[in-house]
Structures are given as structure tokens and as C-alpha cells.
Design a protein around this motif. Structure first.
Motif, PDB file in Angstrom:
ATOM      1  N   PHE A 113      39.491  43.602 -47.276  1.00  0.00           N
ATOM      2  CA  PHE A 113      41.032  42.908 -46.870  1.00  0.00           C
ATOM      3  C   PHE A 113      41.409  42.328 -47.860  1.00  0.00           C
ATOM      4  CE2 PHE A 113      37.950  43.326 -43.178  1.00  0.00           C
ATOM      5  CZ  PHE A 113      38.999  43.614 -42.008  1.00  0.00           C
ATOM      6  N   ALA A 115      42.711  45.280 -33.278  1.00  0.00           N
ATOM      7  CA  ALA A 115      42.056  44.845 -34.329  1.00  0.00           C
ATOM      8  C   ALA A 115      43.107  43.917 -35.184  1.00  0.00           C
ATOM      9  CB  ALA A 115      41.061  45.710 -35.176  1.00  0.00           C
ATOM     10  N   LEU A 116      43.836  43.066 -34.805  1.00  0.00           N
ATOM     11  CA  LEU A 116      44.610  42.058 -35.340  1.00  0.00           C
ATOM     12  C   LEU A 116      44.765  40.783 -34.427  1.00  0.00           C
ATOM     13  CD1 LEU A 116      47.317  42.288 -33.371  1.00  0.00           C
ATOM     14  CD2 LEU A 116      47.358  44.800 -34.359  1.00  0.00           C
ATOM     15  N   TRP A 135      38.301  53.168 -41.281  1.00  0.00           N
ATOM     16  CA  TRP A 135      37.827  51.915 -41.973  1.00  0.00           C
ATOM     17  C   TRP A 135      36.931  51.357 -40.756  1.00  0.00           C
ATOM     18  CZ3 TRP A 135      38.759  46.816 -39.845  1.00  0.00           C
ATOM     19  CH2 TRP A 135      39.687  46.862 -39.059  1.00  0.00           C
ATOM     20  N   LYS A 136      37.194  51.536 -39.344  1.00  0.00           N
ATOM     21  CA  LYS A 136      36.601  51.139 -38.285  1.00  0.00           C
ATOM     22  C   LYS A 136      35.308  51.640 -38.356  1.00  0.00           C
ATOM     23  CE  LYS A 136      40.920  50.077 -36.103  1.00  0.00           C
ATOM     24  NZ  LYS A 136      41.830  50.200 -34.715  1.00  0.00           N
ATOM     25  N   ARG A 167      44.646  44.842 -43.463  1.00  0.00           N
ATOM     26  CA  ARG A 167      43.554  45.738 -43.105  1.00  0.00           C
ATOM     27  C   ARG A 167      43.413  46.840 -44.257  1.00  0.00           C
ATOM     28  NH1 ARG A 167      44.204  46.931 -36.816  1.00  0.00           N
ATOM     29  NH2 ARG A 167      45.103  48.901 -37.833  1.00  0.00           N
ATOM     30  N   ASN A 203      43.728  55.002 -39.376  1.00  0.00           N
ATOM     31  CA  ASN A 203      43.271  53.886 -38.496  1.00  0.00           C
ATOM     32  C   ASN A 203      41.769  53.851 -38.194  1.00  0.00           C
ATOM     33  OD1 ASN A 203      42.681  52.971 -35.489  1.00  0.00           O
ATOM     34  ND2 ASN A 203      44.619  52.095 -36.101  1.00  0.00           N
ATOM     35  N   ILE A 258      39.523  40.141 -35.393  1.00  0.00           N
ATOM     36  CA  ILE A 258      39.833  41.487 -36.193  1.00  0.00           C
ATOM     37  C   ILE A 258      38.853  42.429 -35.929  1.00  0.00           C
ATOM     38  CG2 ILE A 258      40.334  42.713 -38.287  1.00  0.00           C
ATOM     39  CD1 ILE A 258      41.707  40.126 -39.212  1.00  0.00           C
ATOM     40  N   SER A 269      33.232  50.286 -41.009  1.00  0.00           N
ATOM     41  CA  SER A 269      32.702  49.029 -40.466  1.00  0.00           C
ATOM     42  C   SER A 269      31.485  48.754 -39.598  1.00  0.00           C
ATOM     43  CB  SER A 269      33.999  48.265 -39.976  1.00  0.00           C
ATOM     44  OG  SER A 269      34.988  48.121 -40.729  1.00  0.00           O
ATOM     45  N   ALA A 292      46.702  42.292 -40.507  1.00  0.00           N
ATOM     46  CA  ALA A 292      45.982  41.845 -39.374  1.00  0.00           C
ATOM     47  C   ALA A 292      46.360  40.500 -38.877  1.00  0.00           C
ATOM     48  CB  ALA A 292      44.654  41.961 -39.926  1.00  0.00           C
TER      49      ALA A 292
END
Length: 337
Positions: free
Chosen positions: A210, A148-149, A13-14, A296, A10, A324, A17, A302
Motif C-alpha cells: 500500500f 475493499a475500501l 492483488w486480492k 491500494r 482489481n 480494507i 493477499s 482505499a
């Protein structure tokens, strides 16, 4: 362990980003928002499972509370200062009493006490109240309700059902926040070999990308172009997957190549059913065959559109990516302009 791996999946990727300037630091706040309820749920389930496991020795006359008391006595207080040899003698004596509860002399149908204990044991196993080693519904079917959705506008999101400790089967779902359902698909290309993969394999594992899964209908093409264009505006990328029904003719698939010819990254895949009666992809997702799903980088959904999109696809994709990634609308439109 599953919970920890999911945590990393989870968060990765955040962080990427944030590092790449795709999303502000606020996206990291969605980590706890999404994962904490799952961690609490899994912890509760694990404790329930431990207690269920302790029900078996208890039914056989071996009280787990006694074992815990012995452990505390030996490892603390007076027991800790006793010589190792004496500690071992004490433990062997206590364990001898415990093992006697499992002896064939006591644990048989002819002995009233043994018969009663065996009946309790059979009841535990029959009702599924013993130690469970697999929890497919919890390991695969967990869902993020916010973060984040983009939640469905017409869905009522409530707290997940409390854990029962019983095995429940995994039911695939395309609700936002759910893990992308698996289905075998065949990759359609100009190559002589046609590879069969999972829908989960379509999600990139090495970049913030994505995945937009669309139905092969005319209204999907503008949405595909919009998703790729808007993703670039956010410094991210989007890959388009056109998912065709089982038995699709190659000539029909060629139509998507014309409609998506300007896109750099898209793929045509066709369903591979296990049997003629197997559900189609869109039936599994409980959507129409005109819908769309945005996935995602961590394989969770997402955003989705159950049927054909209504309105301007560019504006919808801006709203979706803004929500998101946690980018404020003012910044989004300044970037666009």
C-alpha cells in the motif's frame, strides 16, 4: 477490453493477499462488489455506442435491420443450403442496392432526398451522436462505491449517472474508490540524477504494498509510522511518499529524512507543474495540504483524510486496514496484542 483488463487489475492483488495470508477469502467477494456495477455500466455504454454508430448508415438510407435480416437468411434456413456461388450472387445483388444509396447521383445537395439525408448526417455529427472511439471519463474516472475500501464518513454515495453515450472529459478525483490522480513528480534523492515520474509510478506492481501519500507537516510523521507498523501486523507492507509543493528547497526536505529515518521504505517527491498556473497536487485531489491518501496495489484509493488526522493514528490505521482487508476486529486486536 478495457473492462477485462480492469477486472484482472482489481482481482490480482486480492488473490495475492489471500495466498500470502494477508486477507481472508472474503476479500474475493469484493471483486464482484466493485467490478460488476462497472461492467454493467460499460456494457450499457457499449451498446449505446453501437446503436449510435448504426445511426449513420440509417441516415444515409442503409437500414442496419435489413443487413441483419440478410445475414440470418444466408446463414440459416433456406440460404444455408444454397450453393456458395448462388449465395454470393444474392449478396452482391443486395449490396448493389445498398451501395446505390451512397452514389453521388443520389447523395448530393441537388437531389431533395440526398440533401435531406446529408442534413441528417451533419446533425448526427454536430450533436456528437455518432460512433465514439474514446471514453476517457469512463475508462479512467470510474469509482468503486463499496468493497475493499473505507468510504468517506461525510460523503453520500449514490449510483453513478447513467451513460449518455457522449464523450465526457476525465476529471481526477481522490474520493475513496477512485483511481489515483496522475501528476508529474520529481524524485528527490542523494543521487545526482533526479528522475521525473508519475504519481502512479509510485505504486508497486510486484507485491501487495500500500502507498501512503502524506503532506509534509508534523502531524503526518506519526501517521506514516503507524501505517507502516500496522501494515506489517497484517503481513502486508506500506510505502510512504512525502509529497512536497512545487519549488521546495532541499534543506526543508531534509527534515522529513530525520522524522522518517527509522522507516525502511519511503520517498520524497516534489510537484512538477506544467505551468505556473497549474493546480497543486492537493487542489487536484480537492483536499487540504495537510491530508493523507492510502492507495491500494491496484492504484485505487482505499482511504483518505482530507485534513490532519485527529486521534490516535495507530487505532485509525488498524481500523482502515481491517476494513480494507476484511479482517475481523477481534482478530486484528489479537494480532496487535
Amino acid at each position: 477490453m478495457n473492462t477485462g483488463i480492469q477486472d484482472a487489475h482489481n482481482l490480482a492483488w486480492k488473490i495475492a493477499s489471500l495466498v500470502k495470508g494477508i486477507a481472508p477469502s472474503s476479500i474475493l467477494e469484493t471483486y464482484e462488489m466493485e467490478r460488476k456495477p462497472i461492467a454493467i455500466f460499460n456494457t450499457t455504454l457499449s451498446v449505446q455506442n453501437f446503436r449510435a454508430a448504426m445511426g449513420v448508415p440509417a441516415a444515409l438510407g442503409i437500414d442496419p435491420a435489413v443487413a441483419n435480416s440478410v445475414h440470418q437468411i444466408i446463414n440459416g434456413g433456406v440460404g444455408s443450403v444454397l450453393p456458395y456461388g448462388l449465395q454470393r450472387v444474392i449478396l452482391d445483388g443486395i449490396f448493389t442496392v445498398g451501395r446505390a444509396q451512397l452514389s453521388e447521383y443520389l447523395l448530393n445537395e441537388s437531389n431533395p432526398l440526398g440533401s435531406l439525408r446529408l442534413a441528417r448526417l451533419r446533425s448526427i455529427f454536430k450533436e456528437g451522436k455518432s460512433l465514439q472511439l474514446q471514453f476517457p471519463a469512463e475508462d479512467l474516472g470510474f469509482r468503486y462505491l463499496k468493497g475493499a475500501l473505507v468510504p468517506d464518513s461525510n460523503s453520500s454515495l449514490g449510483a453513478p449517472e447513467p451513460p449518455t453515450g457522449r464523450r465526457r472529459d476525465y476529471v481526477p478525483s481522490a474520493d475513496p474508490g477512485s483511481r489515483l490522480p496522475h501528476m508529474d513528480v520529481r524524485v528527490l534523492s542523494d543521487l545526482s540524477s533526479e528522475e521525473i515520474i508519475s504519481t502512479l509510478d509510485l505504486v508497486s506492481s510486484d507485491k501487495v504494498e500500500f502507498l501512503l501519500i502524506i503532506a509534509p507537516v508534523d502531524k503526518s510523521w506519526p501517521l506514516a509510522h503507524a501505517a507502516v507498523k500496522v501494515a506489517k501486523e497484517f503481513k502486508a507492507s506500506a510505502k510512504v511518499c512525502v509529497l512536497w509543493p512545487n519549488g521546495t528547497v532541499r534543506g526543508i526536505v531534509a527534515g522529513s529524512k530525520v522524522a522518517l529515518t527509522t522507516l525502511e521504505d519511503y520517498v520524497n517527491v516534489v510537484e512538477v507543474k506544467r505551468s505556473p498556473t497549474s493546480s497543486s497536487w492537493w487542489d487536484i485531489c480537492q483536499m487540504t495540504d495537510k491530508g493523507a491518501i492510502l492507495v491500494r496495489p491496484d492504484e485505487h484509493i482505499a482511504w483518505r483524510m482530507k485534513s490532519a488526522i485527529v486521534g490516535d493514528p495507530i487505532m485509525e490505521m488498524k481500523r482502515v486496514f481491517s476494513t480494507i482487508l476484511g479482517v475481523k476486529p477481534t482478530k486484528m486486536y489479537e494480532t496487535s496484542n
